[in-house]
Design a protein around this motif. Sequence first.
Motif, mmCIF file in Angstrom:
data_model
loop_
_atom_site.group_PDB
_atom_site.id
_atom_site.type_symbol
_atom_site.label_atom_id
_atom_site.label_comp_id
_atom_site.label_asym_id
_atom_site.label_seq_id
_atom_site.Cartn_x
_atom_site.Cartn_y
_atom_site.Cartn_z
ATOM 1 N N LYS A 73 0.856 -1.186 0.000
ATOM 2 C CA LYS A 73 0.000 0.000 0.000
ATOM 3 C C LYS A 73 0.892 1.236 0.000
ATOM 4 C CE LYS A 73 -1.873 1.176 3.821
ATOM 5 N NZ LYS A 73 -2.631 1.308 5.047
ATOM 6 N N CYS A 74 0.557 2.184 -0.838
ATOM 7 C CA CYS A 74 1.273 3.452 -0.862
ATOM 8 C C CYS A 74 0.656 4.358 0.200
ATOM 9 C CB CYS A 74 1.192 4.089 -2.250
ATOM 10 S SG CYS A 74 2.037 5.679 -2.316
ATOM 11 N N ASP A 75 1.319 4.424 1.340
ATOM 12 C CA ASP A 75 0.810 5.240 2.442
ATOM 13 C C ASP A 75 0.771 6.724 2.098
ATOM 14 O OD1 ASP A 75 0.486 2.992 4.135
ATOM 15 O OD2 ASP A 75 2.591 3.104 4.755
ATOM 16 N N GLY A 76 1.748 7.176 1.313
ATOM 17 C CA GLY A 76 1.789 8.591 0.938
ATOM 18 C C GLY A 76 0.570 8.997 0.139
ATOM 19 N N MET A 77 0.239 8.211 -0.881
ATOM 20 C CA MET A 77 -0.930 8.545 -1.695
ATOM 21 C C MET A 77 -2.207 8.372 -0.885
ATOM 22 S SD MET A 77 -1.984 9.832 -4.473
ATOM 23 C CE MET A 77 -0.607 9.738 -5.615
ATOM 24 N N GLU A 78 -2.233 7.367 -0.037
ATOM 25 C CA GLU A 78 -3.420 7.173 0.799
ATOM 26 C C GLU A 78 -3.686 8.415 1.645
ATOM 27 O OE1 GLU A 78 -5.177 3.594 3.417
ATOM 28 O OE2 GLU A 78 -3.275 4.395 4.182
ATOM 29 N N GLY A 79 -2.629 8.982 2.211
ATOM 30 C CA GLY A 79 -2.782 10.199 3.005
ATOM 31 C C GLY A 79 -3.254 11.374 2.177
ATOM 32 N N LEU A 80 -2.716 11.515 0.977
ATOM 33 C CA LEU A 80 -3.133 12.617 0.104
ATOM 34 C C LEU A 80 -4.599 12.464 -0.308
ATOM 35 C CD1 LEU A 80 0.081 12.861 -2.084
ATOM 36 C CD2 LEU A 80 -0.769 14.610 -0.504
ATOM 37 N N VAL A 81 -5.015 11.245 -0.600
ATOM 38 C CA VAL A 81 -6.407 11.008 -0.980
ATOM 39 C C VAL A 81 -7.332 11.286 0.204
ATOM 40 C CG1 VAL A 81 -8.073 9.214 -1.650
ATOM 41 C CG2 VAL A 81 -5.885 9.404 -2.856
ATOM 42 N N GLU A 82 -6.956 10.795 1.382
ATOM 43 C CA GLU A 82 -7.786 11.037 2.575
ATOM 44 C C GLU A 82 -7.912 12.527 2.866
ATOM 45 O OE1 GLU A 82 -6.251 8.795 5.889
ATOM 46 O OE2 GLU A 82 -6.741 6.876 4.938
ATOM 47 N N GLU A 83 -6.820 13.247 2.746
ATOM 48 C CA GLU A 83 -6.839 14.695 2.981
ATOM 49 C C GLU A 83 -7.775 15.385 2.006
ATOM 50 O OE1 GLU A 83 -3.522 17.892 2.004
ATOM 51 O OE2 GLU A 83 -2.991 16.736 3.788
ATOM 52 N N THR A 84 -7.727 14.992 0.749
ATOM 53 C CA THR A 84 -8.596 15.579 -0.262
ATOM 54 C C THR A 84 -10.062 15.284 0.024
ATOM 55 O OG1 THR A 84 -6.835 15.368 -1.892
ATOM 56 C CG2 THR A 84 -9.072 15.693 -2.737
ATOM 57 N N MET A 85 -10.356 14.042 0.368
ATOM 58 C CA MET A 85 -11.748 13.672 0.640
ATOM 59 C C MET A 85 -12.283 14.398 1.875
ATOM 60 S SD MET A 85 -12.743 11.890 -1.809
ATOM 61 C CE MET A 85 -11.581 12.160 -3.108
ATOM 62 N N SER A 86 -11.423 14.689 2.826
ATOM 63 C CA SER A 86 -11.883 15.439 3.996
ATOM 64 C C SER A 86 -12.232 16.873 3.603
ATOM 65 C CB SER A 86 -10.859 15.411 5.130
ATOM 66 O OG SER A 86 -9.731 16.196 4.825
ATOM 67 N N LEU A 87 -11.498 17.435 2.633
ATOM 68 C CA LEU A 87 -11.831 18.774 2.145
ATOM 69 C C LEU A 87 -13.168 18.770 1.413
ATOM 70 C CD1 LEU A 87 -8.371 20.009 0.840
ATOM 71 C CD2 LEU A 87 -9.617 20.847 2.844
ATOM 72 N N VAL A 88 -13.436 17.712 0.660
ATOM 73 C CA VAL A 88 -14.720 17.597 -0.039
ATOM 74 C C VAL A 88 -15.856 17.600 0.980
ATOM 75 C CG1 VAL A 88 -16.150 16.057 -1.465
ATOM 76 C CG2 VAL A 88 -13.750 16.451 -2.069
ATOM 77 N N ASP A 89 -15.638 16.951 2.109
ATOM 78 C CA ASP A 89 -16.661 16.908 3.160
ATOM 79 C C ASP A 89 -16.812 18.244 3.889
ATOM 80 O OD1 ASP A 89 -17.133 14.246 2.563
ATOM 81 O OD2 ASP A 89 -15.841 13.487 4.169
ATOM 82 N N LEU A 90 -15.726 19.020 3.972
ATOM 83 C CA LEU A 90 -15.728 20.276 4.734
ATOM 84 C C LEU A 90 -16.214 21.487 3.949
ATOM 85 C CD1 LEU A 90 -12.299 20.004 6.602
ATOM 86 C CD2 LEU A 90 -14.590 19.922 7.630
#
Length: 163
Positions: A73-90
């Motif tokens: 698993k690419c932890d770096g990309m996972e973090g970037l994707v999670e950060e982006t999805m949290s912005l979509v929610d906010l």
Amino acid sequence: MPIKSVNDLFVHEISDTYNAEKQMTRSLPKLARAATDPELSQAFEDHLQETRTQVERIEQIAEACGFKIKRIKCDGMEGLVEETMSLVDLIGKGPILDAALIGSAQKAEHYEIAGYTSLCLLAQKLGYAEAIPLLKASLEEEQETDRRLGLLAEAAQIEEAVS
């Protein structure tokens, strides 16, 4: 699996990049739907097609170089994707979200640019001549996507988000 050689490092890094690209194929449709600006939405759709091709290129590299892609698993990309999805929610749909999506997408592009740059160097050092043009093609696509996103960030529809 421990990394004990440059070849082990190459296999690890290309496997990590493979997973990063797979994560992007799942997140780009969500970004396209979240974007308000039609050009931004189209940029995400276009990059989705490129990303699918990049996944295929990595599979070609593994076959040509005689190794199997590791299931990591690419932890770096996972973090970037999670950060982006949290912005979509906010952030509600509109120019502010579009600005946030562009910034987040550029972070991911810069991450991928760094990865492909490193992979090109490793492939060269290892003598994987067949991998180099495939890696460079993906690197150039990532750079072009970053450039396109930068132009969208300068567009009037995005500027209204900061006024």
